[in-house]
Design an enzyme around this catalytic site. Structure first.
Site, short mmCIF file in Angstrom:
data_model
loop_
_atom_site.label_atom_id
_atom_site.label_comp_id
_atom_site.label_asym_id
_atom_site.label_seq_id
_atom_site.Cartn_x
_atom_site.Cartn_y
_atom_site.Cartn_z
N HIS A 1 86.32 -45.76 86.81
CA HIS A 1 85.67 -46.54 87.86
C HIS A 1 86.66 -46.76 89.00
CE1 HIS A 1 87.45 -49.87 85.31
NE2 HIS A 1 88.00 -50.07 86.49
P1 TYD Z 1 86.13 -52.25 82.16
O1 TYD Z 1 86.85 -52.78 83.35
O2 TYD Z 1 84.97 -51.34 82.41
O3 TYD Z 1 87.17 -51.55 81.20
P2 TYD Z 1 88.05 -50.21 81.39
O4 TYD Z 1 88.17 -49.95 82.83
O5 TYD Z 1 89.34 -50.50 80.80
O6 TYD Z 1 87.42 -49.12 80.63
O7 TYD Z 1 85.67 -53.49 81.29
C1 TYD Z 1 85.06 -53.32 80.03
C2 TYD Z 1 84.16 -54.53 79.77
O8 TYD Z 1 84.94 -55.72 79.75
C3 TYD Z 1 83.08 -54.71 80.82
O9 TYD Z 1 81.89 -55.09 80.16
C4 TYD Z 1 83.57 -55.86 81.65
C5 TYD Z 1 84.42 -56.67 80.70
N1 TYD Z 1 85.58 -57.31 81.38
C6 TYD Z 1 85.58 -58.69 81.53
O10 TYD Z 1 84.65 -59.41 81.11
N2 TYD Z 1 86.66 -59.27 82.13
C7 TYD Z 1 87.70 -58.54 82.61
O11 TYD Z 1 88.67 -59.11 83.17
C8 TYD Z 1 87.66 -57.11 82.47
C9 TYD Z 1 88.77 -56.25 82.98
C10 TYD Z 1 86.58 -56.55 81.84
#
Ligand code: TYD
Length: 136
Positions: free
Chosen positions: A54
């Site tokens: 992302h």
């Molecule tokens: P995401 O940022 O998509 O993870 P990555 O980039 O590491 O693969 O986040 C995964 C899930 O966690 C998504 O449902 C959002 C949640 N999340 C939070 O609730 N708080 C946070 O600070 C972060 C980074 C993610």
């Protein structure tokens, strides 16, 4: 969505000590490109898994491999770059507007992320085609 700044490694302060070394960051230290509003960390990543996939619209981040190693792959719409994070005193500063993927997590690795914004899904671009069209 222009990238005004480039992603880069920031060397963090190190206090060498025979009892074990120590590294720190402070909002006031002049080194931080932003005020820290959130900290999260990623751990227990199974072998072969990738995280990320992302971009962020506004949020800036600093990624630090507290333990172990991982690879961060970046695309700003024009150039691709890759950073190996494997030292707890190096932070990868990421301005907004980079598509990013993290992979090659070593066993037991812990990735800590300092963020300039509280969590908000509105700050995410999760669709790669949306990212490309914002960069066009
Ligand atoms: P995401 O940022 O998509 O993870 P990555 O980039 O590491 O693969 O986040 C995964 C899930 O966690 C998504 O449902 C959002 C949640 N999340 C939070 O609730 N708080 C946070 O600070 C972060 C980074 C993610």
């Amino acid at each position: 969505m222009e990238n005004k700044e480039k992603a880069r490694i920031i060397e963090l302060p190190r206090i060498y000590d025979p009892r074990g070394n120590l590294t720190f960051v402070e909002n006031t230290d002049g080194l931080m490109p932003f005020k820290i509003e959130r900290v999260y960390w990623i751990y227990d990543v199974p072998a072969g898994e990738a995280r990320g996939g992302h971009a962020h619209r506004q949020g800036q981040e600093i990624l630090i491999a507290l333990s172990g190693s991982l690879t961060v792959k970046l695309f700003d719409g024009r150039e691709r770059s890759e950073f190996l994070l494997n030292r707890p005193f190096q932070g990868l500063y990421m301005p907004p507007g980079y598509w990013r993927t993290m992979d090659n997590f070593s066993s037991g690795s812990v990735l800590m992320v300092l963020s300039s914004v509280p969590y908000s899904e509105d700050d995410y671009i999760r669709d790669y085609d949306d990212f490309l069209s914002l960069k066009a």
